[in-house]
Motif scaffolding. Structure first.
Motif, PDB file in Angstrom:
ATOM      1  N   MET B 147       0.824  -1.212   0.000  1.00  0.00           N
ATOM      2  CA  MET B 147       0.000   0.000   0.000  1.00  0.00           C
ATOM      3  C   MET B 147       0.858   1.262   0.000  1.00  0.00           C
ATOM      4  O   MET B 147       0.533   2.253  -0.646  1.00  0.00           O
ATOM      5  CB  MET B 147      -0.951   0.002   1.204  1.00  0.00           C
ATOM      6  CG  MET B 147      -2.088  -0.990   1.042  1.00  0.00           C
ATOM      7  SD  MET B 147      -3.450  -0.730   2.196  1.00  0.00           S
ATOM      8  CE  MET B 147      -2.884  -1.641   3.582  1.00  0.00           C
ATOM      9  N   ARG B 148       1.973   1.202   0.741  1.00  0.00           N
ATOM     10  CA  ARG B 148       2.826   2.396   0.858  1.00  0.00           C
ATOM     11  C   ARG B 148       3.735   2.553  -0.380  1.00  0.00           C
ATOM     12  O   ARG B 148       3.823   3.637  -0.947  1.00  0.00           O
ATOM     13  CB  ARG B 148       3.680   2.261   2.132  1.00  0.00           C
ATOM     14  CG  ARG B 148       4.578   3.424   2.415  1.00  0.00           C
ATOM     15  CD  ARG B 148       3.840   4.554   3.088  1.00  0.00           C
ATOM     16  NE  ARG B 148       4.670   5.751   3.140  1.00  0.00           N
ATOM     17  CZ  ARG B 148       4.392   6.888   2.499  1.00  0.00           C
ATOM     18  NH1 ARG B 148       3.298   7.012   1.783  1.00  0.00           N
ATOM     19  NH2 ARG B 148       5.191   7.934   2.593  1.00  0.00           N
ATOM     20  N   TYR B 149       4.354   1.455  -0.780  1.00  0.00           N
ATOM     21  CA  TYR B 149       5.393   1.537  -1.818  1.00  0.00           C
ATOM     22  C   TYR B 149       4.797   1.590  -3.233  1.00  0.00           C
ATOM     23  O   TYR B 149       5.198   2.421  -4.053  1.00  0.00           O
ATOM     24  CB  TYR B 149       6.325   0.316  -1.697  1.00  0.00           C
ATOM     25  CG  TYR B 149       7.552   0.388  -2.558  1.00  0.00           C
ATOM     26  CD1 TYR B 149       8.645   1.189  -2.206  1.00  0.00           C
ATOM     27  CD2 TYR B 149       7.644  -0.352  -3.744  1.00  0.00           C
ATOM     28  CE1 TYR B 149       9.785   1.252  -2.998  1.00  0.00           C
ATOM     29  CE2 TYR B 149       8.776  -0.292  -4.538  1.00  0.00           C
ATOM     30  CZ  TYR B 149       9.838   0.504  -4.159  1.00  0.00           C
ATOM     31  OH  TYR B 149      10.963   0.568  -4.947  1.00  0.00           O
ATOM     32  N   PHE B 150       3.867   0.678  -3.496  1.00  0.00           N
ATOM     33  CA  PHE B 150       3.324   0.600  -4.861  1.00  0.00           C
ATOM     34  C   PHE B 150       2.101   1.500  -5.067  1.00  0.00           C
ATOM     35  O   PHE B 150       1.956   2.107  -6.121  1.00  0.00           O
ATOM     36  CB  PHE B 150       2.939  -0.849  -5.212  1.00  0.00           C
ATOM     37  CG  PHE B 150       4.117  -1.773  -5.343  1.00  0.00           C
ATOM     38  CD1 PHE B 150       4.998  -1.661  -6.415  1.00  0.00           C
ATOM     39  CD2 PHE B 150       4.358  -2.756  -4.403  1.00  0.00           C
ATOM     40  CE1 PHE B 150       6.099  -2.509  -6.541  1.00  0.00           C
ATOM     41  CE2 PHE B 150       5.443  -3.613  -4.520  1.00  0.00           C
ATOM     42  CZ  PHE B 150       6.324  -3.489  -5.586  1.00  0.00           C
ATOM     43  N   ASP B 151       1.199   1.531  -4.068  1.00  0.00           N
ATOM     44  CA  ASP B 151      -0.038   2.304  -4.250  1.00  0.00           C
ATOM     45  C   ASP B 151       0.097   3.743  -3.769  1.00  0.00           C
ATOM     46  O   ASP B 151      -0.818   4.554  -3.965  1.00  0.00           O
ATOM     47  CB  ASP B 151      -1.200   1.627  -3.507  1.00  0.00           C
ATOM     48  CG  ASP B 151      -1.529   0.261  -4.097  1.00  0.00           C
ATOM     49  OD1 ASP B 151      -1.014  -0.038  -5.192  1.00  0.00           O
ATOM     50  OD2 ASP B 151      -2.264  -0.510  -3.456  1.00  0.00           O
ATOM     51  N   LEU B 153      -0.094   5.132  -0.908  1.00  0.00           N
ATOM     52  CA  LEU B 153      -1.078   5.636   0.051  1.00  0.00           C
ATOM     53  C   LEU B 153      -0.353   6.269   1.230  1.00  0.00           C
ATOM     54  O   LEU B 153       0.752   5.846   1.591  1.00  0.00           O
ATOM     55  CB  LEU B 153      -1.968   4.501   0.566  1.00  0.00           C
ATOM     56  CG  LEU B 153      -2.864   3.772  -0.442  1.00  0.00           C
ATOM     57  CD1 LEU B 153      -3.762   2.768   0.275  1.00  0.00           C
ATOM     58  CD2 LEU B 153      -3.715   4.746  -1.237  1.00  0.00           C
ATOM     59  N   SER B 154      -0.998   7.260   1.837  1.00  0.00           N
ATOM     60  CA  SER B 154      -0.406   7.888   3.021  1.00  0.00           C
ATOM     61  C   SER B 154      -0.595   6.961   4.225  1.00  0.00           C
ATOM     62  O   SER B 154      -1.470   6.071   4.213  1.00  0.00           O
ATOM     63  CB  SER B 154      -1.090   9.230   3.295  1.00  0.00           C
ATOM     64  OG  SER B 154      -2.417   9.001   3.697  1.00  0.00           O
ATOM     65  N   TYR B 155       0.203   7.182   5.261  1.00  0.00           N
ATOM     66  CA  TYR B 155       0.049   6.360   6.467  1.00  0.00           C
ATOM     67  C   TYR B 155      -1.347   6.544   7.072  1.00  0.00           C
ATOM     68  O   TYR B 155      -1.911   5.609   7.636  1.00  0.00           O
ATOM     69  CB  TYR B 155       1.123   6.716   7.501  1.00  0.00           C
ATOM     70  CG  TYR B 155       2.480   6.134   7.170  1.00  0.00           C
ATOM     71  CD1 TYR B 155       2.681   4.752   7.163  1.00  0.00           C
ATOM     72  CD2 TYR B 155       3.573   6.951   6.884  1.00  0.00           C
ATOM     73  CE1 TYR B 155       3.922   4.208   6.853  1.00  0.00           C
ATOM     74  CE2 TYR B 155       4.815   6.414   6.574  1.00  0.00           C
ATOM     75  CZ  TYR B 155       4.986   5.040   6.562  1.00  0.00           C
ATOM     76  OH  TYR B 155       6.209   4.498   6.259  1.00  0.00           O
ATOM     77  N   GLU B 156      -1.888   7.746   6.932  1.00  0.00           N
ATOM     78  CA  GLU B 156      -3.226   8.008   7.481  1.00  0.00           C
ATOM     79  C   GLU B 156      -4.281   7.164   6.756  1.00  0.00           C
ATOM     80  O   GLU B 156      -5.184   6.602   7.381  1.00  0.00           O
ATOM     81  CB  GLU B 156      -3.584   9.503   7.375  1.00  0.00           C
ATOM     82  CG  GLU B 156      -2.889  10.400   8.390  1.00  0.00           C
ATOM     83  CD  GLU B 156      -1.385  10.568   8.117  1.00  0.00           C
ATOM     84  OE1 GLU B 156      -0.948  10.385   6.941  1.00  0.00           O
ATOM     85  OE2 GLU B 156      -0.641  10.852   9.074  1.00  0.00           O
ATOM     86  N   GLN B 157      -4.133   7.086   5.433  1.00  0.00           N
ATOM     87  CA  GLN B 157      -5.077   6.260   4.660  1.00  0.00           C
ATOM     88  C   GLN B 157      -4.937   4.777   5.031  1.00  0.00           C
ATOM     89  O   GLN B 157      -5.924   4.079   5.229  1.00  0.00           O
ATOM     90  CB  GLN B 157      -4.824   6.438   3.149  1.00  0.00           C
ATOM     91  CG  GLN B 157      -5.391   7.722   2.581  1.00  0.00           C
ATOM     92  CD  GLN B 157      -5.035   7.873   1.109  1.00  0.00           C
ATOM     93  OE1 GLN B 157      -3.859   7.873   0.739  1.00  0.00           O
ATOM     94  NE2 GLN B 157      -6.046   7.989   0.268  1.00  0.00           N
ATOM     95  N   ILE B 158      -3.670   4.346   5.119  1.00  0.00           N
ATOM     96  CA  ILE B 158      -3.432   2.932   5.477  1.00  0.00           C
ATOM     97  C   ILE B 158      -3.977   2.654   6.881  1.00  0.00           C
ATOM     98  O   ILE B 158      -4.536   1.584   7.146  1.00  0.00           O
ATOM     99  CB  ILE B 158      -1.927   2.581   5.391  1.00  0.00           C
ATOM    100  CG1 ILE B 158      -1.387   2.874   3.985  1.00  0.00           C
ATOM    101  CG2 ILE B 158      -1.696   1.108   5.722  1.00  0.00           C
ATOM    102  CD1 ILE B 158       0.130   2.735   3.850  1.00  0.00           C
ATOM    103  N   SER B 159      -3.832   3.642   7.744  1.00  0.00           N
ATOM    104  CA  SER B 159      -4.332   3.501   9.112  1.00  0.00           C
ATOM    105  C   SER B 159      -5.850   3.293   9.119  1.00  0.00           C
ATOM    106  O   SER B 159      -6.381   2.463   9.845  1.00  0.00           O
ATOM    107  CB  SER B 159      -3.952   4.750   9.913  1.00  0.00           C
ATOM    108  OG  SER B 159      -4.597   4.743  11.145  1.00  0.00           O
ATOM    109  N   GLN B 160      -6.545   4.051   8.280  1.00  0.00           N
ATOM    110  CA  GLN B 160      -8.012   3.905   8.180  1.00  0.00           C
ATOM    111  C   GLN B 160      -8.400   2.539   7.630  1.00  0.00           C
ATOM    112  O   GLN B 160      -9.341   1.917   8.092  1.00  0.00           O
ATOM    113  CB  GLN B 160      -8.566   4.978   7.246  1.00  0.00           C
ATOM    114  CG  GLN B 160      -8.810   6.312   7.922  1.00  0.00           C
ATOM    115  CD  GLN B 160      -9.747   7.170   7.096  1.00  0.00           C
ATOM    116  OE1 GLN B 160      -9.782   7.063   5.871  1.00  0.00           O
ATOM    117  NE2 GLN B 160     -10.505   8.025   7.747  1.00  0.00           N
ATOM    118  N   ILE B 161      -7.632   2.086   6.640  1.00  0.00           N
ATOM    119  CA  ILE B 161      -7.953   0.801   6.000  1.00  0.00           C
ATOM    120  C   ILE B 161      -7.687  -0.362   6.942  1.00  0.00           C
ATOM    121  O   ILE B 161      -8.506  -1.276   7.074  1.00  0.00           O
ATOM    122  CB  ILE B 161      -7.142   0.645   4.684  1.00  0.00           C
ATOM    123  CG1 ILE B 161      -7.610   1.667   3.656  1.00  0.00           C
ATOM    124  CG2 ILE B 161      -7.258  -0.776   4.131  1.00  0.00           C
ATOM    125  CD1 ILE B 161      -6.646   1.895   2.512  1.00  0.00           C
TER     126      ILE B 161
END
Lengths: 124, 187
Positions: B147-151, B153-161
């Motif tokens: 999610m972080r490297y390829f997509d 996404l911000s840590y906040e977005q990943i945190s929500q997911i």
């Protein structure tokens, strides 16, 4: 890590995303119809099970009654043919003394009635 | 329905279409068309094999359709779909682990072999090596890395997911990067 390329190595078959929405919607409808028919099948199965249950109970009563009637006929046959003596019947019984008491009471009762009748006849 | 700042206009339009029985199918089709590539993308990166990713993508959208009433707009539709997709992917891998006749090692080999042989993989050697190194990470760490490297996404977005704290995610990503660097250097 910074030097590594991050582009997507994963490919899809030709036209995959053009067909995917249709396939998903078809699968959704299919699953819905399966779940509906599952509900119908469960309801049908429940009706059949309840029906079989009541049929079995009813038949069980009939079977019990017919077995009892046949058994009585059979016992009568054994007694009338002389195959079973009175003692045999008493031995089969769970409580022979009770049967004997009943027989004595019945016999004595008749005899006493007759006696008293006779006597009372005399008295009257 | 009150306007929720977390939902974009197109999300609102989509939800209105889906909630109206007359336009429900049209709404669902639009939802798939809008998000299918991103949803498939995150699933495929986790499952590697196209046929598995295809199955899980379909199940993700079907699950979303079934539970659309429970979506209250506390996040974007994209985040909500992403959460279903990641859960479905992790569940899929977990089921493979639990299978007595087909343990996870075999499935790892199957995924690794797929990277070498499938016509649906196309990349430079270093990219294939990176994917193989990623397969050695625990599933959740691999998910965060993807999610972080390829997509991107911000840590906040990943945190929500993932419903995980930003601090834990940063630590997880940092560990993953270290492990991958070691793996690539030893090769």
């Amino acid at each position: 890590m910074k030097n590594l390329p991050d582009h997507n190595v994963f490919k899809t078959p030709e036209g995959y995303f053009e067909n995917l929405p249709t396939r998903i919607l078809e699968k959704k409808k299919h699953r819905k119809s399966i779940s509906i028919s599952l509900v119908q099948m469960t309801a049908a199965a429940a009706v059949v099970i309840i029906g079989v249950f009541f049929f079995a109970i009813k038949n069980d009563v009939n079977i019990d009654q017919s077995i009892e009637a046949n058994l009585e006929q059979e016992i009568d046959l054994y007694i009338s043919s002389g195959l079973w003596e009175a003692e045999d019947i008493l031995n089969f019984s769970e409580n022979p003394n009770l049967i004997l008491d009943e027989i004595i009471e019945e016999e004595w009762g008749v005899a006493e009635e007759n006696q008293f009748g006779e006597e009372s006849g005399e008295w009257w | 329905m009150s306007k929720n700042p977390m939902i974009s206009i197109s999300d609102l339009e989509l939800l209105e279409l889906i909630r109206n029985p007359e336009s429900r199918d049209k709404g669902f089709r639009l939802l798939v068309e809008m998000y299918q590539k991103r949803v498939y993308g995150i699933i495929r990166k986790m499952l590697i094999i196209h046929e598995d990713a295809d199955d899980v993508t379909q199940n993700t959208f079907i699950k979303a359709f079934r539970n659309i009433e429970s979506f209250h707009g506390n996040s974007t539709l994209f985040t909500w779909l992403y959460r279903i997709a990641t859960n479905e992917s992790l569940n899929f891998l977990e089921k493979k682990k639990r299978r007595f006749f087909f343990p996870i090692e075999d499935h790892m080999e199957a995924m690794s072999g797929y990277l070498d042989q499938s016509g649906l993989i196309s990349g430079e050697d270093i990219e294939i090596k990176l994917q193989k190194a990623l397969l050695k990470l625990p599933d959740k760490q691999r998910l965060v890395f993807n999610m972080r490297y390829f997509d991107d996404l911000s840590y906040e977005q990943i945190s929500q997911i993932t419903q995980t704290s930003v601090g834990a995610l940063k630590a997880s990503y940092h560990h993953a990067v270290k492990k991958i660097e070691n793996e690539l250097h030893t090769d």
